[in-house]
Design an enzyme around this catalytic site. Structure first.
Site, PDB file in Angstrom:
ATOM      1  N   LEU A  83     -16.154  15.899  15.708  1.00 46.61           N
ATOM      2  CA  LEU A  83     -16.169  15.500  17.541  1.00 46.61           C
ATOM      3  C   LEU A  83     -15.538  13.897  17.551  1.00 46.61           C
ATOM      4  CD1 LEU A  83     -19.781  16.559  17.834  1.00 46.61           C
ATOM      5  CD2 LEU A  83     -17.574  17.579  18.678  1.00 46.61           C
ATOM      6  N   SER A 129     -16.805  10.889  15.284  1.00 46.23           N
ATOM      7  CA  SER A 129     -17.419  11.025  14.294  1.00 46.23           C
ATOM      8  C   SER A 129     -16.831  10.647  13.603  1.00 46.23           C
ATOM      9  CB  SER A 129     -16.968  12.892  13.763  1.00 46.23           C
ATOM     10  OG  SER A 129     -15.786  12.939  14.462  1.00 46.23           O
ATOM     11  N   GLY A 130     -16.065   9.527  13.888  1.00 49.29           N
ATOM     12  CA  GLY A 130     -15.138   8.968  12.626  1.00 49.29           C
ATOM     13  C   GLY A 130     -14.127   9.288  11.852  1.00 49.29           C
ATOM     14  N   LYS A 131     -13.073   9.880  12.277  1.00 50.96           N
ATOM     15  CA  LYS A 131     -12.003  11.096  11.618  1.00 50.96           C
ATOM     16  C   LYS A 131     -10.646   9.760  11.246  1.00 50.96           C
ATOM     17  CE  LYS A 131     -10.861  12.890  15.366  1.00 50.96           C
ATOM     18  NZ  LYS A 131     -12.737  12.757  16.702  1.00 50.96           N
ATOM     19  N   SER A 132     -10.516   8.885  12.646  1.00 52.66           N
ATOM     20  CA  SER A 132     -10.325   8.073  11.828  1.00 52.66           C
ATOM     21  C   SER A 132     -10.005   6.668  11.609  1.00 52.66           C
ATOM     22  CB  SER A 132      -9.306   7.394  13.701  1.00 52.66           C
ATOM     23  OG  SER A 132      -8.530   6.395  13.465  1.00 52.66           O
ATOM     24  N   SER A 134      -8.703  18.166  16.922  1.00 50.95           N
ATOM     25  CA  SER A 134      -8.456  19.511  17.006  1.00 50.95           C
ATOM     26  C   SER A 134      -9.763  20.544  16.692  1.00 50.95           C
ATOM     27  CB  SER A 134      -7.336  19.447  15.671  1.00 50.95           C
ATOM     28  OG  SER A 134      -8.305  19.034  14.465  1.00 50.95           O
TER      29      SER A 134
END
Lengths: 206, 206
Positions: B38, B41-44, B111
């Protein structure tokens, strides 16, 4: 020293690895070697030979060419003028990403239009876009014709074929110009390597 | 031993540097770490922390994210369903090129659709596409909201915002799943590194 946040997660420290960090790791400068010239002028052969010599010296390279671009990233594109322009635009953007990764990116595409090449150049810092004009008379290119493309073009089977039925705009001030009808691929590749050494892209050897 | 050619140029030997050659140089396996989750959510943050830890170990990484993709390669794309799909398609193709270059590519994009992620996966050999599900409850993501996107989405200013007004399809069998509301970014990054060691993508340390 910053104000405490409502959520502890917001204050996660984010350290981004920079191009300079990667360049230090690789002991080279990320850049784009943009090979341009007529079909069968020797772009791909020369790009691969330069990559080969650089690899032997421990440098990291990557060749972008029709094989890995047209069947992948750009497989949605045809050969209309707009699609050809978009083809080169995307290649320029991808080459820029590789340079940012610290890689020596070598692109081997006819890229006949000055405007398109200059746009690719404009994406990079001064000194990091190196245009290599692979100059060879069309008659010699035609006599090589390893894929039989000139033959097909002359038979009218390929419309708008650069050098036959579509124009090629030679670079006005390429960083490097080689004549592949007058020198061997090794000699041409050495010229490119010397340039990279002189510019401090790769360390001098020997 | 081959027949002599009409043109001496045709017999230029072409030696192509392979992915395996580059991997040996870099002492790692080229692969794609595909972070999905989301917004907020902390992906980067996690991708950059993994890149940081790997860089400290002498490994070459490159993070693809909105910053270097949306303003460059994909600046012609908007946010229609077709453009979002094309956005992810191109990112998958570029990540594949980086993996082929021997680089550990980390992609940090929401994605949200399984189909799009599976297409990116299908471009790579078994074991070279590593899906990292950055799992975090939407309420926690919303409370972080560093760019104020959830606030705007709830105010109806961003249509089709993943988690609010558009669906997120969680991975069914991600190679790695981290809960960023339950562990620190360091802990999550360590999980990823352990996985890479176990799979032989990077050498074990210590």
């Amino acid at each position: 020293m910053s104000q405490p946040s409502k959520s502890p997660n917001v204050v996660w420290h984010e350290y981004k690895i920079t191009r300079e960090d990667r360049e230090q790791l690789l002991n080279q400068k990320g850049c784009v070697l943009w090979f341009t010239g007529l079909p069968s002028s020797g772009k791909s052969t020369l790009a691969n030979e330069v990559a080969h010599l650089l690899h032997q010296r421990g440098q990291l390279t990557y060749v972008l060419d029709g094989d890995n671009i047209r069947h992948g990233l750009n497989k949605d594109l045809g050969f209309s003028p707009e699609d050809r322009e978009e083809n080169i635009r995307r290649i320029g953007e991808v080459a820029k990403l590789f340079a940012d990764a610290g890689v020596i990116a070598l692109t081997a595409f006819v890229s006949p239009y000055r405007k398109d090449r200059d746009r690719a150049r404009s994406l990079l810092e001064e000194g990091r876009f190196i245009e290599v004009y692979v100059n060879c008379p069309v008659q010699v290119c035609e006599s090589r014709d390893p894929k039989g493309l000139y033959k097909k073009a002359k038979a009218g089977e390929i419309p708008e074929f650069t050098g036959i039925s579509a124009p090629y705009e030679p670079p006005e001030k390429p960083e490097i110009e080689v004549r592949t009808d007058e020198m061997s691929v090794s000699e041409a590749a050495e010229m490119v390597i010397r340039y990279l050494e002189k510019q401090g892209i790769v360390p001098q050897v020997g």
